[in-house]
Design a protein around this motif. Structure first.
Motif, PDB file in Angstrom:
ATOM      1  N   ASN A  46       0.797  -1.227   0.000  1.00 47.23           N
ATOM      2  CA  ASN A  46       0.000   0.000   0.000  1.00 47.23           C
ATOM      3  C   ASN A  46       0.831   1.279   0.000  1.00 47.23           C
ATOM      4  N   GLN A  48       2.410   4.678  -1.119  1.00 45.63           N
ATOM      5  CA  GLN A  48       2.045   5.695  -2.097  1.00 45.63           C
ATOM      6  C   GLN A  48       3.266   6.435  -2.619  1.00 45.63           C
ATOM      7  N   ASN A  66       2.327  -1.670  -5.535  1.00 42.68           N
ATOM      8  CA  ASN A  66       1.946  -0.636  -4.579  1.00 42.68           C
ATOM      9  C   ASN A  66       1.138   0.435  -5.305  1.00 42.68           C
ATOM     10  N   LYS A  67       1.073   1.628  -4.702  1.00 45.05           N
ATOM     11  CA  LYS A  67       0.301   2.709  -5.330  1.00 45.05           C
ATOM     12  C   LYS A  67       1.196   3.923  -5.582  1.00 45.05           C
ATOM     13  N   THR A  69       3.067   6.772  -7.362  1.00 41.19           N
ATOM     14  CA  THR A  69       2.655   7.529  -8.542  1.00 41.19           C
ATOM     15  C   THR A  69       3.800   8.278  -9.221  1.00 41.19           C
ATOM     16  N   ASN A  90       2.583  -0.512 -10.347  1.00 37.75           N
ATOM     17  CA  ASN A  90       2.253   0.639  -9.520  1.00 37.75           C
ATOM     18  C   ASN A  90       1.371   1.582 -10.329  1.00 37.75           C
ATOM     19  N   ALA A  91       1.325   2.849  -9.935  1.00 39.36           N
ATOM     20  CA  ALA A  91       0.511   3.810 -10.668  1.00 39.36           C
ATOM     21  C   ALA A  91       1.391   4.973 -11.122  1.00 39.36           C
ATOM     22  N   ASN A 115       2.604   0.200 -15.325  1.00 39.35           N
ATOM     23  CA  ASN A 115       2.355   1.491 -14.679  1.00 39.35           C
ATOM     24  C   ASN A 115       1.493   2.362 -15.580  1.00 39.35           C
TER      25      ASN A 115
END
Ligand SMILES: *[C@@H]1O[C@H](CO)[C@@H](O)[C@H](O)[C@H]1NC(C)=O
Ligand SMILES: *[C@@H]1O[C@H](CO)[C@@H](O)[C@H](O)[C@H]1NC(C)=O
Ligand SMILES: *[C@@H]1O[C@H](CO)[C@@H](O)[C@H](O)[C@H]1NC(C)=O
Length: 244
Positions: A46, A48, A66-67, A69, A90-91, A115
């Motif tokens: 989790n 960020q 995960n997240k 960015t 991920n993002a 991504n």
């Protein structure tokens, strides 16, 4: 009492953290030694953003699923022993141009697959020796991306799944990223040299033509004058003779 507490904290930090740049592990991660190689495992935690307190002897860094960015400038600069960075799934949308600054030549694998990356600055990847995975990202295919592809070592296994989601040239949409290495995609340099060549040739051509035209005209005038002169000679003589 708070002062004493603070002092004991500071003492603890000095004793156990500073000597090896804080060997403690980032909060959501697990740190293990595989036969002398430190691995930091932060998969599916989790996160960020990329943790700042990664131990400096880390060789394998797993941050997948995960997240995250963004990869800001100099994120890994303290980590001179890194061999693998896994940032897949991920993002990530934004990668700064000095994101991997300080990452050693020893880096062998950088996984950015899965991504949200559309664009990546050329400077971010050019100095890396690592094999790079770029698959499953919504790539926007344009000339700068072609330049990036010329410079990097793409992972051959994932190359076919790496496609242009959008493109400046419509026929490349959905095609493998490698197709944009085609000289027809972005032959900017070739185009400009072609134009320069054309202009030069055209100038020479014009010059030659003008010279020929001038030469012919001039000669025509000369021949005309000459002919006139020749014609005039007997015609002036004849009347004179007839008069006399
Ligand atoms: C891993 O090994 C290094 C030395 O190679 C040592 O300093 C470190 O404490 C070890 N870490 C763990 C988690 O065992
Ligand atoms: C990252 O570094 C580059 C070059 O070192 C600089 O041009 C850019 O502004 C930096 N970006 C940020 C967000 O600090
Ligand atoms: C990629 O696809 C091409 C044909 O589309 C194939 O010839 C090639 O072997 C593939 N490469 C890999 C690494 O799968």
């Amino acid at each position: 009492w708070p002062m004493l507490w603070f002092c004991s904290q500071a003492l603890f930090f000095l004793l156990f953290c500073v000597p090896s740049y804080c060997t403690s592990c980032p909060e959501q991660c697990q740190c293990t030694n595989y036969s002398e190689a430190t691995a930091v495992l932060c998969s599916a935690s989790n996160l960020q953003e990329i943790p700042r307190d990664i131990p400096k002897d880390t060789m394998f860094l797993k941050l997948d699923a995960n997240k995250i960015t963004a990869v800001p400038n100099s994120t890994f600069r303290h980590l001179a022993h890194l061999q693998e960075i896994d940032l897949s799934k991920n993002a990530i949308e934004k990668i700064d141009s000095a994101a991997f600054k300080g990452v050693a030549d020893g880096l062998r694998l950088l996984d950015l697959s899965g991504n949200h990356i559309q664009r990546i600055p050329k400077e971010a990847l050019v100095n890396l020796n690592a094999m790079i995975r770029l698959s499953n990202n919504p790539w926007h295919c344009e000339c700068t991306l072609q330049e990036v592809l010329w410079e990097v070592k793409l992972d051959p296994d994932s190359v076919n799944e790496t496609t242009c989601q959008t493109s400046v040239q419509e026929e490349y949409t959905g095609k493998p990223l490698l197709h944009i290495l085609d000289s027809r995609f972005c032959n900017m340099h070739q185009k400009t040299t072609d134009v320069a060549m054309f202009v030069t040739m055209f100038s020479w051509f014009t010059l030659v033509i003008s010279y020929v035209v001038y030469y012919v005209r001039h000669n025509q005038e000369d021949t005309r004058k000459h002919l006139e002169y020749l014609k005039s000679l007997p015609s002036t003589r004849v009347p004179k003779e007839t008069i006399s």
